[in-house]
Design a protein around this motif. Structure first.
Motif, PDB file in Angstrom:
ATOM      1  N   THR A  48       0.759  -1.239   0.245  1.00  0.00           N
ATOM      2  CA  THR A  48      -0.202   0.092  -0.041  1.00  0.00           C
ATOM      3  C   THR A  48       0.939   1.251  -0.054  1.00  0.00           C
ATOM      4  O   THR A  48       0.578   2.299  -0.791  1.00  0.00           O
ATOM      5  CB  THR A  48      -1.020  -0.150   1.215  1.00  0.00           C
ATOM      6  N   ALA A  49       2.036   1.093   0.494  1.00  0.00           N
ATOM      7  CA  ALA A  49       2.878   2.622   0.757  1.00  0.00           C
ATOM      8  C   ALA A  49       3.921   2.453  -0.127  1.00  0.00           C
ATOM      9  O   ALA A  49       4.760   3.326  -0.152  1.00  0.00           O
ATOM     10  CB  ALA A  49       3.313   2.487   2.008  1.00  0.00           C
ATOM     11  N   ASP A  50       3.959   1.625  -1.189  1.00  0.00           N
ATOM     12  CA  ASP A  50       5.190   1.421  -2.232  1.00  0.00           C
ATOM     13  C   ASP A  50       4.713   2.096  -3.252  1.00  0.00           C
ATOM     14  O   ASP A  50       3.542   1.663  -4.022  1.00  0.00           O
ATOM     15  CB  ASP A  50       5.330   0.071  -2.353  1.00  0.00           C
ATOM     16  N   ASP A  51       5.343   3.181  -3.871  1.00  0.00           N
ATOM     17  CA  ASP A  51       4.859   3.883  -4.920  1.00  0.00           C
ATOM     18  C   ASP A  51       5.072   2.952  -6.389  1.00  0.00           C
ATOM     19  O   ASP A  51       4.272   3.251  -7.347  1.00  0.00           O
ATOM     20  CB  ASP A  51       5.567   5.150  -5.370  1.00  0.00           C
ATOM     21  N   ARG A  52       5.629   2.011  -6.374  1.00  0.00           N
ATOM     22  CA  ARG A  52       5.911   1.060  -7.370  1.00  0.00           C
ATOM     23  C   ARG A  52       4.789   0.205  -7.749  1.00  0.00           C
ATOM     24  O   ARG A  52       4.519  -0.300  -8.822  1.00  0.00           O
ATOM     25  CB  ARG A  52       7.066  -0.005  -7.246  1.00  0.00           C
TER      26      ARG A  52
END
Length: 126
Positions: free
Chosen positions: A107-111
């Motif tokens: 959820t917090a991974d921009d990828r």
């Protein structure tokens, strides 16, 4: 083609509030996990908050927890970030992002996000 357009940025004094909106076209925000990220000058982009698809819950970075609220209006196809008690450390360009099939641990991974808006500037200064 999913398109995201942010609005609502601006200049605000410390302790003030701003409301950012992300308009989603070409798809329903209900079927995507939608997140907000921000990037301050000279710093890497960082996760702020996310609202998972199909009512899967809301999530916040520790730095904004208790001050920011993310919400979704399915009728208007928008995701809103209400920001209160702003500090100069919140100054950044804020980006809206959307992704399908974003697993909880990413959820917090921009990828994990395939679609991005152009960003809106938030400046907190007296």
């Amino acid at each position: 083609q999913v398109r995201l357009v942010e609005s609502g940025g601006g200049l605000v004094q410390p302790g003030g509030s701003l409301r950012l909106s992300c308009a989603v076209t070409g798809g329903s925000p209900r079927t995507y996990t939608v997140a907000w990220f921000r990037q301050a000058p000279g710093k890497e982009r960082e996760y702020v908050s996310a609202i998972r698809r199909f009512g899967g819950g809301t999530y916040y970075a520790d730095s904004v927890k208790g001050r920011f609220t993310i919400s979704r209006d399915n009728a208007k196809n928008t995701v809103t970030l209400q920001m209160n008690m702003l500090t100069p450390e919140d100054t950044a360009v804020y980006y809206c992002a959307a992704g399908e099939g974003v697993i909880l641990s990413s959820t917090a991974d921009d990828r994990a996000y395939a679609y991005w808006g152009q960003g809106t500037q938030v400046t907190v200064s007296s």
